[in-house]
Scaffold this motif. Structure first.
Motif, PDB file in Angstrom:
ATOM      1  N   SER A  17     -50.707  90.658   9.166  1.00 32.20           N
ATOM      2  CA  SER A  17     -50.826  91.439  10.250  1.00 32.20           C
ATOM      3  C   SER A  17     -50.342  93.043  10.229  1.00 32.20           C
ATOM      4  O   SER A  17     -50.110  93.544   9.050  1.00 32.20           O
ATOM      5  CB  SER A  17     -49.412  91.109  11.324  1.00 32.20           C
ATOM      6  OG  SER A  17     -49.534  89.720  11.255  1.00 32.20           O
ATOM      7  N   ARG A  66     -55.509  86.721  18.973  1.00 33.48           N
ATOM      8  CA  ARG A  66     -55.157  87.338  17.540  1.00 33.48           C
ATOM      9  C   ARG A  66     -54.707  88.683  17.700  1.00 33.48           C
ATOM     10  O   ARG A  66     -53.651  89.145  17.042  1.00 33.48           O
ATOM     11  CB  ARG A  66     -56.260  87.354  16.391  1.00 33.48           C
ATOM     12  CG  ARG A  66     -56.719  85.959  16.205  1.00 33.48           C
ATOM     13  CD  ARG A  66     -57.599  86.091  14.806  1.00 33.48           C
ATOM     14  NE  ARG A  66     -58.973  87.027  14.892  1.00 33.48           N
ATOM     15  CZ  ARG A  66     -59.087  87.814  14.209  1.00 33.48           C
ATOM     16  NH1 ARG A  66     -58.489  88.177  13.431  1.00 33.48           N
ATOM     17  NH2 ARG A  66     -60.179  88.594  14.687  1.00 33.48           N
ATOM     18  N   GLN A  81     -51.561  95.267  18.510  1.00 31.26           N
ATOM     19  CA  GLN A  81     -50.938  94.391  17.574  1.00 31.26           C
ATOM     20  C   GLN A  81     -51.946  93.337  17.068  1.00 31.26           C
ATOM     21  O   GLN A  81     -52.592  92.812  17.749  1.00 31.26           O
ATOM     22  CB  GLN A  81     -49.877  93.624  17.998  1.00 31.26           C
ATOM     23  CG  GLN A  81     -48.873  94.536  18.448  1.00 31.26           C
ATOM     24  CD  GLN A  81     -47.666  93.767  19.232  1.00 31.26           C
ATOM     25  OE1 GLN A  81     -47.823  93.469  20.375  1.00 31.26           O
ATOM     26  NE2 GLN A  81     -46.509  93.745  18.587  1.00 31.26           N
ATOM     27  N   ALA A  83     -52.951  90.351  14.209  1.00 33.05           N
ATOM     28  CA  ALA A  83     -52.153  89.124  13.622  1.00 33.05           C
ATOM     29  C   ALA A  83     -53.403  88.392  12.945  1.00 33.05           C
ATOM     30  O   ALA A  83     -54.734  88.435  13.569  1.00 33.05           O
ATOM     31  CB  ALA A  83     -51.261  88.369  14.578  1.00 33.05           C
ATOM     32  N   ASN A  84     -53.028  87.380  11.894  1.00 38.98           N
ATOM     33  CA  ASN A  84     -54.068  86.540  11.510  1.00 38.98           C
ATOM     34  C   ASN A  84     -55.388  87.294  11.036  1.00 38.98           C
ATOM     35  O   ASN A  84     -56.592  86.766  11.338  1.00 38.98           O
ATOM     36  CB  ASN A  84     -54.388  85.499  12.402  1.00 38.98           C
ATOM     37  CG  ASN A  84     -55.195  84.318  11.824  1.00 38.98           C
ATOM     38  OD1 ASN A  84     -55.286  84.158  10.444  1.00 38.98           O
ATOM     39  ND2 ASN A  84     -55.915  83.433  12.590  1.00 38.98           N
TER      40      ASN A  84
END
Length: 127
Positions: A17, A66, A81, A83-84
């Motif tokens: 992340s 994501r 943000q 992620a993944n």
């Protein structure tokens, strides 16, 4: 004169992340159309996420579920943000902003890169 400066990029492993920020020299940030796009070598600019002047958020299919876009109007800061993260997310990331149309509309997420103002970018490398 609108100035945007991105930060928070870096290198991360697949599945990791990162959180990007975009500081804006705007006193009326809450009235602007804002968003994030990226560009990788040999590829075109791709709109990723956007927030309309009414607060509605939009995402490209490639990052939906994501990435999360948000903004703090009091701090004139836009966030992304992530992620993944995947290897194909490797790119230079830019924030962008512009006034809505005279009708009060913001462009779709696919046109975030066409907004009138953008920053110098921050590099994200996923490996």
């Amino acid at each position: 004169h609108v100035q945007l400066v991105e930060s928070g990029g870096g290198s991360v492993q697949v599945g990791g992340s990162l959180n990007l920020s975009c500081a804006a020299s705007l006193s009326t940030y809450n009235t602007y159309c804002v968003g994030w796009f990226h560009q990788s070598p040999g590829k075109g600019r791709e709109g990723l996420a956007a927030i309309d002047n009414d607060g509605h958020t939009r995402y490209a299919d490639s990052v939906k579920d994501r990435f999360t876009i948000s903004k703090d109007n009091a701090k004139n800061t836009l966030y992304l943000q992530m992620a993944n993260l995947k290897s194909e997310d490797t790119a230079m990331y830019y924030c962008a902003a512009d006034h809505p149309t005279p009708a009060g509309l913001c462009p779709g997420v696919e046109r975030v890169a066409d907004l009138g103002h953008s920053g110098p970018g921050t590099q994200v490398t996923v490996s």
